[in-house]
Structure formats: C-alpha cells, structure tokens
Design a protein around this motif. Structure first.
Motif: not given
Length: 298
Positions: A276-285
């Motif tokens: 999605s447009v809000f995809a991100a690395d969960p670990a970095v988050f």
C-alpha cells in the motif's frame, strides 16, 4: 516532541487488529489514532472498519495510550449522534480520547449519503457550525439549537465527558477560517503539510517552508482570538509530504528535528501496511518508535 501512530482500520479485530493496538501501547507511542472514513482512496475495495467501534475496542484492549480520530468530519457525521458516541468512548477509555476534527474533502465520504458534493464555501460553513455545536453538546447537559445546517432539540448528554470541560479537539486546518476555529475551539492543531507542494513535485525544503507559513497563520489566528499560541499543541500527520521519514532511523531523526524547529510538537507516523501507499519496513518502524526520539534528544 511526542511520537504517535495512526492505525488504519483495515484488519479484522480477531485477525491481528487487536494485537496492533496493543503493540502500539507496548512500543510507547503517545497516542494511536485512526482515520474516520467510510472508505479511503486505494483502500476503497478492501476491508475497512468503522472508526468509533474500533476505538472502543482499542480502549478496552489498552490502558495507557491515548486514542483518537485523525480526522472526523461533517461528511457523514451529525454533531448530536457524534457527541453521544464520543461521551461513551471517553467513559470507556477513562478519559484517553482526543477528537481530531476537520472540514473533510471531496472523496468517497462526501457523496456516500446521496448528497451532492459541497462547494468549498459550504464545506467551510458546515465545518464551523459543526464544531461550534459539537463543543456545546459536549459541555452542556441539555442543548437546543437551530442552525443553517444542523439542529438539536432538547438533546441530553448526561453525564458528559470524563475529561473536563470536554475531551480535547485537535483541529485540522490550513486556511484562515479553519485556523480561526482551531484558535477558538482547539486544544491542538493538525497539519499534513501543503498538498500543493507534494502534488507539484516540491522538495522537502519547500514543504517545510509551507508548514512554517501555516504555523505563522495559526499564531495570527490565536492573536486575533486572544488565545495564547503556546496553549495549542501542534501535531503533524506524516506521509503526505515529499519526505521519506520511515526509510531509516536517521531519516526520521532528521525529519523530526527539522519539523521541531518549525514548532511541531507531535509527529504521527502510519503503522505499516504491506502493498500500500503506507508500506514500510516493520523492523525500522519499531526502531523509530523505540529509538527515534531518544536519538533526536541526543
């Protein structure tokens, strides 16, 4: 600086939804918000649940984190029914609710009830009346009101909010009329930046300059209303500017520091949603959640 998150209501409560809100509390976020829409952009044909039932469930599943909407609007809400639901949510959460409130846009919500899209002027008029009546409903036991767009007839809201005189409003606004509402009724102000900058392919520096002008506008609105500018908490919902603050912890720290210099006091980052447009690395988050502000302070 405070760090919060916004959790879109896209997960079944029994299939990971509950755990996300609990994890937000475990990570130490100041608040967890959700969008108050019937559907939203690229998620329109996917799972999407109601904001207030989701927040009620989150209130029962957590004990410390603040909860709220970013943002509720008049698009499909009426102040009378919304006030009753907010008083109930404030009670269930034991006073942990903030209402993000804005004029709304011309997306799917704007015509979902069969109405014609409102003009910018009508939208601003409705927002002003909506906010004023909602304030009255949340601070008085009995309200009667006859307005241009909304009415209330001997409405009772007993016992009122846990938070006194009412739960806080975080008013999303950028134009003069909206900033005036924020100065008059808000305990906080919300910005997402300037969409004109992002839509035109602007730079992060141009985005920050636009936010600086918004903050100046808010200060002027407060002065005009006789309100102490410092009283209004300044919130930024990220994800709508040219920046990429979730790419790394360093990127977030740089982003947070530059926006703190503009007067922003709370950053809200989107909980990652894959594909999605809000995809991100969960670990970095999660590293940003646990280390970001500490590095900023250092």
């Amino acid at each position: 600086m405070r760090l919060s998150t916004v959790i879109l209501p896209v997960r079944r409560w029994s299939d990971g939804g509950k755990e996300v809100w609990q994890r937000a509390e475990e990570l130490g976020f100041h608040a967890a918000y959700t969008y108050d829409h019937l559907s939203w952009r690229s998620f329109r044909d996917q799972a999407w649940f109601g904001a207030l039932p989701t927040l009620t469930a989150a209130a029962a599943a957590t004990s410390r984190i603040r909860l709220g909407t970013l943002v509720t609007s008049p698009n499909f809400r009426h102040p009378v029914t919304l006030a009753k639901e907010l008083i109930s949510l404030d009670d269930i959460s034991e006073g942990r609710v903030t209402l993000g409130i804005g004029a709304g846009g011309n997306g799917f919500d704007a015509t979902a009830l069969g109405q014609e899209p409102w003009s910018p002027r009508e939208r601003a008029d409705r927002f002003a009346e909506f906010t004023a009546l909602l304030h009255q409903l949340l601070t008085q036991d009995a309200v009667s009101y006859e307005g241009t767009h909304y009415s209330a007839d001997e409405v009772r809201n007993i016992p009122g909010c846990v938070q006194r005189p009412r739960l806080p409003f975080a008013v999303a606004a950028t134009g003069p009329r909206g900033l005036k509402l924020a100065a008059r009724y808000g305990q906080a102000w919300v910005t997402t930046g300037d969409p004109k900058v992002s839509n035109a392919g602007g730079t992060p520096a141009e985005s920050r300059e636009a936010i600086r002008r918004q903050v100046e506008g808010l200060a002027k609105a407060c002065a005009d209303q006789g309100r102490d500018f410092a009283e209004l908490h300044k919130i930024m919902l990220t994800g709508f500017t040219p920046d990429q603050p979730l790419d790394s912890v360093d990127a977030f720290v740089d982003f947070a520091g530059r926006h703190a210099e503009l007067g922003i006091e709370e950053l809200v980052i989107h909980w990652p949603i894959a594909d999605s447009v809000f995809a991100a690395d969960p670990a970095v988050f999660e590293r940003i959640a646990t280390e970001g502000l500490a590095q900023l302070g250092a």
